[in-house]
Design a protein around this motif. Structure first.
Motif, PDB file in Angstrom:
ATOM      1  N   HIS A  13      22.990 -33.450 -24.633  1.00 49.75           N
ATOM      2  CA  HIS A  13      22.362 -34.728 -24.353  1.00 49.75           C
ATOM      3  C   HIS A  13      23.058 -35.801 -25.161  1.00 49.75           C
ATOM      4  O   HIS A  13      23.321 -35.634 -26.346  1.00 49.75           O
ATOM      5  CB  HIS A  13      20.873 -34.695 -24.713  1.00 49.75           C
ATOM      6  N   PHE A  14      23.350 -36.912 -24.526  1.00 50.62           N
ATOM      7  CA  PHE A  14      24.075 -38.004 -25.158  1.00 50.62           C
ATOM      8  C   PHE A  14      23.403 -38.443 -26.455  1.00 50.62           C
ATOM      9  O   PHE A  14      24.051 -38.601 -27.466  1.00 50.62           O
ATOM     10  CB  PHE A  14      24.158 -39.178 -24.175  1.00 50.62           C
ATOM     11  N   ALA A  77      23.452 -47.239 -11.952  1.00 54.36           N
ATOM     12  CA  ALA A  77      24.177 -47.586 -13.179  1.00 54.36           C
ATOM     13  C   ALA A  77      25.642 -47.849 -12.866  1.00 54.36           C
ATOM     14  O   ALA A  77      26.243 -48.794 -13.384  1.00 54.36           O
ATOM     15  CB  ALA A  77      24.034 -46.473 -14.221  1.00 54.36           C
ATOM     16  N   GLU A  78      26.200 -47.040 -12.009  1.00 58.18           N
ATOM     17  CA  GLU A  78      27.604 -47.232 -11.644  1.00 58.18           C
ATOM     18  C   GLU A  78      27.778 -48.478 -10.777  1.00 58.18           C
ATOM     19  O   GLU A  78      28.653 -49.306 -11.035  1.00 58.18           O
ATOM     20  CB  GLU A  78      28.129 -45.995 -10.905  1.00 58.18           C
ATOM     21  N   LEU A 163      28.279 -52.191 -23.041  1.00 56.43           N
ATOM     22  CA  LEU A 163      28.217 -51.488 -21.766  1.00 56.43           C
ATOM     23  C   LEU A 163      27.348 -50.233 -21.826  1.00 56.43           C
ATOM     24  O   LEU A 163      26.520 -49.998 -20.937  1.00 56.43           O
ATOM     25  CB  LEU A 163      29.635 -51.123 -21.308  1.00 56.43           C
ATOM     26  N   LEU A 164      27.510 -49.424 -22.859  1.00 60.32           N
ATOM     27  CA  LEU A 164      26.756 -48.161 -22.930  1.00 60.32           C
ATOM     28  C   LEU A 164      25.247 -48.373 -22.938  1.00 60.32           C
ATOM     29  O   LEU A 164      24.533 -47.671 -22.214  1.00 60.32           O
ATOM     30  CB  LEU A 164      27.210 -47.321 -24.118  1.00 60.32           C
ATOM     31  N   GLN A 168      22.810 -46.868 -20.151  1.00 63.81           N
ATOM     32  CA  GLN A 168      21.707 -46.013 -20.580  1.00 63.81           C
ATOM     33  C   GLN A 168      20.366 -46.537 -20.060  1.00 63.81           C
ATOM     34  O   GLN A 168      19.534 -45.761 -19.595  1.00 63.81           O
ATOM     35  CB  GLN A 168      21.694 -45.903 -22.102  1.00 63.81           C
ATOM     36  N   ALA A 169      20.152 -47.852 -20.105  1.00 67.19           N
ATOM     37  CA  ALA A 169      18.903 -48.427 -19.607  1.00 67.19           C
ATOM     38  C   ALA A 169      18.745 -48.186 -18.112  1.00 67.19           C
ATOM     39  O   ALA A 169      17.650 -47.842 -17.642  1.00 67.19           O
ATOM     40  CB  ALA A 169      18.857 -49.923 -19.914  1.00 67.19           C
ATOM     41  N   GLN A 170      19.826 -48.336 -17.361  1.00 70.00           N
ATOM     42  CA  GLN A 170      19.762 -48.107 -15.918  1.00 70.00           C
ATOM     43  C   GLN A 170      19.481 -46.637 -15.612  1.00 70.00           C
ATOM     44  O   GLN A 170      18.642 -46.318 -14.779  1.00 70.00           O
ATOM     45  CB  GLN A 170      21.066 -48.531 -15.255  1.00 70.00           C
TER      46      GLN A 170
END
Length: 179
Positions: A13-14, A77-78, A163-164, A168-170
């Protein structure tokens, strides 16, 4: 009932990664983060397969809803964060991001068909749609992880700290998913 192809459901997990600020991670931050989310989605699909195998349709529909939401958040997200920034930075509007958007559209159709099969409790129809989705998803992920995400790491390195969190929020569902 046909058995689905096996999925690589491993991965870390990130948020649990203690090396988030290491130079190696920052060089591959987008690739690592987005590839990890691929593994998370893979693990969700495995749960659906287990429920379908047991003919536990209620659980299968519930697990599939989670999986579908995870996939749609990943696509969002993308499509709403990563791709536009990449396109704006590189000037590449008709390149890899266009191909990925097209594949997302095809996978959305397969997600809808698989959900319908689960509603109908049709294990064979679900397996056929899920198998096609899995093959497409695996091929899609290889292209993103080996081509597009490394290109993003290269061209968006100076923007990764902003950006990250947006990605992550999306992915976490904190932003609305476009339909």
């Amino acid at each position: 009932m046909p058995c689905l192809m096996s999925i690589n459901a491993g991965g870390r997990h990130f948020a649990d990664n203690p090396n988030l600020h290491s130079p190696r991670f920052l060089m591959h931050a987008i690739t690592d983060f987005m590839a990890n989310d691929h593994r998370v989605c893979d693990a969700m699909l495995v749960k659906v397969e287990h429920a379908v195998t047991k003919h536990n349709w209620e659980l299968a529909r519930s697990e599939f809803a989670d999986y579908r939401d995870g996939m749609l958040h990943h696509f969002a997200a993308e499509e709403s964060v990563l791709f536009p920034l990449f396109e704006q930075t590189t000037g590449m509007y008709r390149g890899p991001t266009q191909v990925m958007r097209g594949e997302h559209a095809q996978m959305r159709l397969l997600l809808t068909a698989a959900a319908s099969a689960l509603t109908a409790q049709d294990a064979d129809d679900y397996a056929g749609n899920a198998e096609t989705l899995l093959i497409m998803m695996q091929q899609h992920n290889v292209k993103e992880e080996n081509v597009l995400y490394p290109m993003c790491d290269q061209h968006l390195a100076h923007q990764v700290e902003a950006l990250l969190p947006a990605l992550q929020a999306q992915i976490a569902g904190q932003l609305e998913v476009p339909t």
